[in-house]
Design a protein around this motif. Structure first.
Motif, PDB file in Angstrom:
ATOM      1  N   ALA A   1       0.825  -1.214   0.000  1.00  0.00           N
ATOM      2  CA  ALA A   1       0.000   0.000   0.000  1.00  0.00           C
ATOM      3  C   ALA A   1       0.860   1.265   0.000  1.00  0.00           C
ATOM      4  O   ALA A   1       0.519   2.257  -0.656  1.00  0.00           O
ATOM      5  N   LEU A   2       1.966   1.229   0.729  1.00  0.00           N
ATOM      6  CA  LEU A   2       2.873   2.373   0.745  1.00  0.00           C
ATOM      7  C   LEU A   2       3.452   2.656  -0.640  1.00  0.00           C
ATOM      8  O   LEU A   2       3.790   3.799  -0.967  1.00  0.00           O
ATOM      9  N   ALA A   3       3.574   1.616  -1.446  1.00  0.00           N
ATOM     10  CA  ALA A   3       4.148   1.785  -2.784  1.00  0.00           C
ATOM     11  C   ALA A   3       3.306   2.705  -3.658  1.00  0.00           C
ATOM     12  O   ALA A   3       3.823   3.305  -4.607  1.00  0.00           O
ATOM     13  N   VAL A   4       2.013   2.837  -3.338  1.00  0.00           N
ATOM     14  CA  VAL A   4       1.136   3.677  -4.159  1.00  0.00           C
ATOM     15  C   VAL A   4       0.584   4.875  -3.396  1.00  0.00           C
ATOM     16  O   VAL A   4      -0.117   5.709  -3.977  1.00  0.00           O
TER      17      VAL A   4
ATOM     18  N   LEU B   1       0.258  12.571   2.967  1.00  0.00           N
ATOM     19  CA  LEU B   1       0.989  12.501   4.221  1.00  0.00           C
ATOM     20  C   LEU B   1       0.287  11.583   5.215  1.00  0.00           C
ATOM     21  O   LEU B   1       0.921  10.714   5.832  1.00  0.00           O
ATOM     22  N   TRP B   2      -1.023  11.726   5.380  1.00  0.00           N
ATOM     23  CA  TRP B   2      -1.715  10.951   6.404  1.00  0.00           C
ATOM     24  C   TRP B   2      -1.851   9.485   6.012  1.00  0.00           C
ATOM     25  O   TRP B   2      -1.875   8.609   6.878  1.00  0.00           O
ATOM     26  N   ALA B   3      -1.897   9.196   4.717  1.00  0.00           N
ATOM     27  CA  ALA B   3      -1.849   7.796   4.288  1.00  0.00           C
ATOM     28  C   ALA B   3      -0.501   7.181   4.640  1.00  0.00           C
ATOM     29  O   ALA B   3      -0.429   6.030   5.108  1.00  0.00           O
TER      30      ALA B   3
ATOM     31  N   VAL C   1      10.720   4.806  -5.657  1.00  0.00           N
ATOM     32  CA  VAL C   1      10.166   4.471  -4.341  1.00  0.00           C
ATOM     33  C   VAL C   1       9.203   3.294  -4.422  1.00  0.00           C
ATOM     34  O   VAL C   1       9.280   2.344  -3.630  1.00  0.00           O
ATOM     35  N   GLY C   2       8.269   3.330  -5.377  1.00  0.00           N
ATOM     36  CA  GLY C   2       7.270   2.272  -5.479  1.00  0.00           C
ATOM     37  C   GLY C   2       7.879   0.895  -5.679  1.00  0.00           C
ATOM     38  O   GLY C   2       7.586  -0.042  -4.922  1.00  0.00           O
ATOM     39  N   PRO C   3       8.753   0.716  -6.684  1.00  0.00           N
ATOM     40  CA  PRO C   3       9.380  -0.597  -6.857  1.00  0.00           C
ATOM     41  C   PRO C   3      10.189  -1.049  -5.646  1.00  0.00           C
ATOM     42  O   PRO C   3      10.204  -2.242  -5.312  1.00  0.00           O
TER      43      PRO C   3
END
Length: 398
Positions: free
Chosen positions: A91-94, A98-100, A174-176
């Protein structure tokens, strides 16, 4: 390794695989989350909030998790932890707000807590008290291997993405890199299937549950918890703010990743040498000296350029690497039989309290003074805890 029962080989190997992968996932993800915060313009204060978010849920859950593990076994906690790590990393990859990032990093932190409590409890329940120094030294060697592999893999993936057209800030990679972290979490979950088994501490905990006040009241216990808090919080701040330091010094993602990997490598070296150092100089001398050395190097780092940072980070990693296994064995040695799982969970609670409060304070300090103030805060904290460790009761063999 001295064990309480035969057949240690059936759980030791899978436990070490799980330990490597949990740490690799964590140390791959956390710097990348800082880069994502920079990408969305969160700034130093935002990085501090995200870093603190990692520890909010574990702060309140650690003792309950520890007692549940003592009563019901380690495997369930380990599997849930791996699932949270894997899911939150994906989930962090997408994530782009900030709050997510704060919320998902908190779930990641809860997964890390579940995994670490389970792993430490496996050792506490299967290794005789006299073998704690050696057992935790070996365990933390493998966690160091994960801390080396994680940033290296993440930086390699991120740098490869940048080479295909990403921006210099690292946003495209960052995502990969976070997907790589999720992969480590998945492997940790698979390995955790083979780490559980019937342990004598489980039945004992079901019969008698010591009050937390009594556990904390053991001589030397609170000093051990504070020393552990300072060490872990410092490592957190280095992980969180080294990317910001790198940007201020013109060091890219690959260079910062290499420094993080160097820190992990020298941490591993210190843990390999720890048993010999303790036998020669004593636990107290090794802990106090390493904490003072860590304070000096942390204070020096923001004054260094990329080249000068290499020896400073190497010494910092060596010094900080001794704090965690020594405080693990310190806590286990001061706890009574039947409350070691709870004591280790209290240690993690203290660590998470530090990881909530210290980064929050550091974010405010960074907003006023920049990265220099953050590292100065960490150095002062380490120097103070070195004084505590110099006087506190540790064990019968210091």
């Amino acid at each position: 390794m001295t064990t309480r029962r035969a057949g240690a080989g059936r759980w030791f190997g899978p436990l070490m695989v799980a330990a490597v992968c949990v740490q690799a996932a964590t140390f791959a993800a956390r710097p990348m989350v800082s880069y994502r915060a920079i990408e969305i313009g969160a700034g130093n204060l935002g990085i501090g909030l995200i870093t603190a978010g990692f520890s909010v849920l574990p702060l309140f859950a650690a003792v309950s998790v520890g007692r549940r593990v003592d009563a019901s076994g380690e495997r369930g906690a380990a599997l849930l932890g791996a699932a949270l790590i894997t899911g939150s990393a994906l989930a962090l990859a997408v994530a782009r707000s900030l709050w997510a990032l704060v919320l998902l990093n908190a779930l990641f932190g809860l997964g890390h807590l579940l995994s670490v409590v389970a792993q430490q409890a496996v050792i506490a329940n299967r290794v005789a008290a006299g073998g704690h120094d050696r057992a935790y030294a070996r365990f933390t060697v493998f966690t160091s291997l994960g801390q080396l592999a994680g940033p290296s893999a993440a930086a390699l993936v991120a740098d490869g993405t940048l080479a295909t057209g990403g921006d210099a800030g690292g946003g495209a990679g960052v995502g990969p890199a976070l997907v790589v972290a999720a992969g480590f979490g998945l492997v940790a979950g698979l390995a955790s299937l083979w780490t559980d088994g019937p342990g004598p501490a489980r039945g004992r905990a079901a019969v008698r549950r010591f009050p937390l006040r009594g556990t904390l009241g053991q001589e030397g216990m609170w000093q051990a918890l504070v020393t552990s808090l300072a060490t872990v919080s410092t490592i957190d701040l280095v992980l969180a703010y080294l990317p910001a330091w790198g940007q201020s010094r013109g060091a890219g993602v690959a260079a910062v990743g290499a420094l993080l990997a160097l820190r992990a490598a020298t941490t591993m070296a210190s843990r390999l040498a720890m048993e010999r150092l303790v036998l020669r100089y004593g636990r107290r001398a090794v802990l106090v000296t390493s904490t003072v050395a860590a304070a000096v190097t942390v204070a020096a780092l923001p004054l260094c350029g990329p080249a000068a940072a290499v020896p400073v980070v190497a010494l910092m990693g060596f010094a900080l690497g001794l704090g965690q296994p020594l405080t693990l064995s310190w806590v286990a040695g001061r706890a009574r039989a039947g409350e070691r799982g709870t004591a280790l969970a209290l240690r993690l609670t203290g660590n998470r309290l530090g990881q909530v409060l210290v980064p929050a304070v550091a974010g405010v300090v960074a907003g006023a003074t920049g990265v220099l103030g953050v590292f100065a805060l960490s150095a002062a904290m380490l120097a103070a805890t070195a004084g505590l460790a110099a006087r506190a009761p540790m064990s019968t063999a210091e």
